[in-house]
Design an enzyme around this catalytic site. Structure first.
Site, PDB file in Angstrom:
ATOM      1  N   GLU A   1       2.554  -3.523  -6.946  1.00  0.00           N
ATOM      2  CA  GLU A   1       3.345  -2.515  -7.647  1.00  0.00           C
ATOM      3  C   GLU A   1       4.560  -2.126  -6.809  1.00  0.00           C
ATOM      4  OE1 GLU A   1       3.184   0.199  -5.559  1.00  0.00           O
ATOM      5  OE2 GLU A   1       1.600  -0.894  -4.524  1.00  0.00           O
TER       6      GLU A   1
ATOM      7  N   ILE B   1       5.921  -9.532  -0.054  1.00  0.00           N
ATOM      8  CA  ILE B   1       5.052 -10.212  -1.015  1.00  0.00           C
ATOM      9  C   ILE B   1       5.546 -11.630  -1.299  1.00  0.00           C
ATOM     10  CG2 ILE B   1       6.270  -9.278  -3.044  1.00  0.00           C
ATOM     11  CD1 ILE B   1       2.497 -10.129  -2.655  1.00  0.00           C
TER      12      ILE B   1
ATOM     13  N   GLY C   1       1.985  -1.805  -0.100  1.00  0.00           N
ATOM     14  CA  GLY C   1       1.922  -2.071  -1.534  1.00  0.00           C
ATOM     15  C   GLY C   1       2.439  -3.460  -1.833  1.00  0.00           C
ATOM     16  N   GLU C   2       3.031  -3.631  -3.010  1.00  0.00           N
ATOM     17  CA  GLU C   2       3.596  -4.903  -3.470  1.00  0.00           C
ATOM     18  C   GLU C   2       2.537  -5.965  -3.754  1.00  0.00           C
ATOM     19  OE1 GLU C   2       6.548  -6.418  -0.775  1.00  0.00           O
ATOM     20  OE2 GLU C   2       7.631  -4.522  -0.640  1.00  0.00           O
ATOM     21  N   GLY C   3       1.270  -5.684  -3.449  1.00  0.00           N
ATOM     22  CA  GLY C   3       0.243  -6.713  -3.540  1.00  0.00           C
ATOM     23  C   GLY C   3       0.074  -7.497  -2.257  1.00  0.00           C
TER      24      GLY C   3
END
Length: 347
Positions: free
Chosen positions: A171, A94, A311-313
């Protein structure tokens, strides 16, 4: 908990935006999804000339009680805090994607089982040192759940006051795919077996065990509404994202929705106020098993399909440039008249 979210329908404005799109120097519909995004953001901002200002990704981190047993996750719980340090040090995916696309990145401690140094560049919104294990008791109390929603809302209000009008969420939380699967099953009524995937890398045996464990958890409780479901099954980071999504819609911000976990948070948010969906752009189709079913339930089409399940955006960070391009073509691309180009002939 009430969020006043206005619907974006405005037929007179919509006709003007569509007319502007159709008069650009291109065949009608030739820019595909980008035309739909430009149209939507014009409606969100209630203008023919929308702008993307200070786009920001907020990554919420929290730990989950079920992770301490190691039955549904191949990685130990402490990976959550270790990854937060990785975010702060700039070493995660990210970070790379945010830097590549000039996006602001904020990291939030929503409930990590670790005490971070005060001087760390992190938003401290910690509710507790991880949720409880919902195999034994609800993940959080209703009071903690409400506090999570409110803290997520407060973070968004601050960013809006600083000039951000486009927001995405990421997240981090070992075992949060388990919470997301439980929430997905509750809000969509899809069986747990169809909601559970490999998460951070379970093999077939691990997935089968995870399905059985979560099926037993699901049968243990009978939440009566969205807030109760989040309190029983959720994580602090997921609840904060739900509150953040609702507040962002209330403030008429463009919301870029990431993958499986963030969409689980959205399922809770839209159960509280359906109008929130008007403000959402869906970044990508995650490779986590349940995500495509979530998108089908919401009847939405994502911008990208890259096989991501990190994830992580990360999907959000990759999609925001396309959102920016959509707005730019609406504002800056020549029309047939301004360019002196002959338009489509009419019989």
């Amino acid at each position: 908990m009430t969020y006043q979210i206005d619907p974006i329908a405005n037929p007179e404005l919509e006709a003007k935006i569509q007319h502007k799109i159709d008069l650009k120097t291109k065949p009608i519909g030739a820019l595909g999804k980008l035309e739909h995004i430009a149209f939507q953001i014009g409606r969100i901002q209630q203008t023919e000339n929308p702008k993307i200002e200070k786009p920001t990704i907020v990554v919420f981190a929290g730990d989950h009680g079920i992770a301490t047993k190691g039955e549904v996750n191949p990685f130990p719980q402490e990976v959550t805090s270790q990854m937060v340090y990785n975010f702060i040090n700039g070493g995660a995916a990210i970070n790379i994607f945010s830097n590549t696309n000039n996006l602001s990145l904020k990291i939030v401690d929503a409930g990590v089982n670790h005490t971070f140094p005060n001087e760390l560049d992190i938003i401290n919104a910690k509710i507790d040192f991880g949720t409880k294990n919902y195999q034994e008791e609800p993940a959080m109390t209703l009071k903690q759940c409400e506090e999570s929603f409110n803290k997520g809302s407060d973070i968004i209000s601050k960013l809006k006051n600083e000039g951000t009008n486009t927001i995405g969420f990421g997240e981090m939380g070992i075992s949060n795919t388990s919470s997301a699967a439980l929430l997905m099953s509750y809000f969509t009524e899809i069986p747990i077996s169809e909601c559970v995937g490999s998460g951070t890398g379970l093999d077939n045996e691990g997935i089968s065990r995870k399905q059985q464990i979560l099926s037993n958890v699901y049968k243990k409780y009978n939440p009566q509404n969205a807030l109760e479901a989040m309190a029983v099954f959720g994580g602090f980071e997921i609840a904060m994202i739900s509150g953040a999504i609702l507040k962002a819609a209330q403030l008429k911000m463009t919301i870029i929705i990431d993958g499986f976990i963030v969409t689980a948070a959205l399922l809770a948010a839209q159960a509280i106020n359906k109008n929130v969906l008007d403000y959402c752009v869906f970044a990508h189709n995650s490779n986590e098993k349940g995500h495509i079913k979530m998108l089908e339930f919401l009847n939405v089409n994502p911008l990208l399909s890259l096989g991501l399940r990190l994830g992580e955006g990360t999907g959000t960070a990759l999609a925001i440039p396309l959102v920016q391009a959509s707005v730019n073509f609406l504002n800056d691309m020549a029309s047939f008249d301004s360019a002196g180009v002959s338009g489509e002939t009419k019989d």
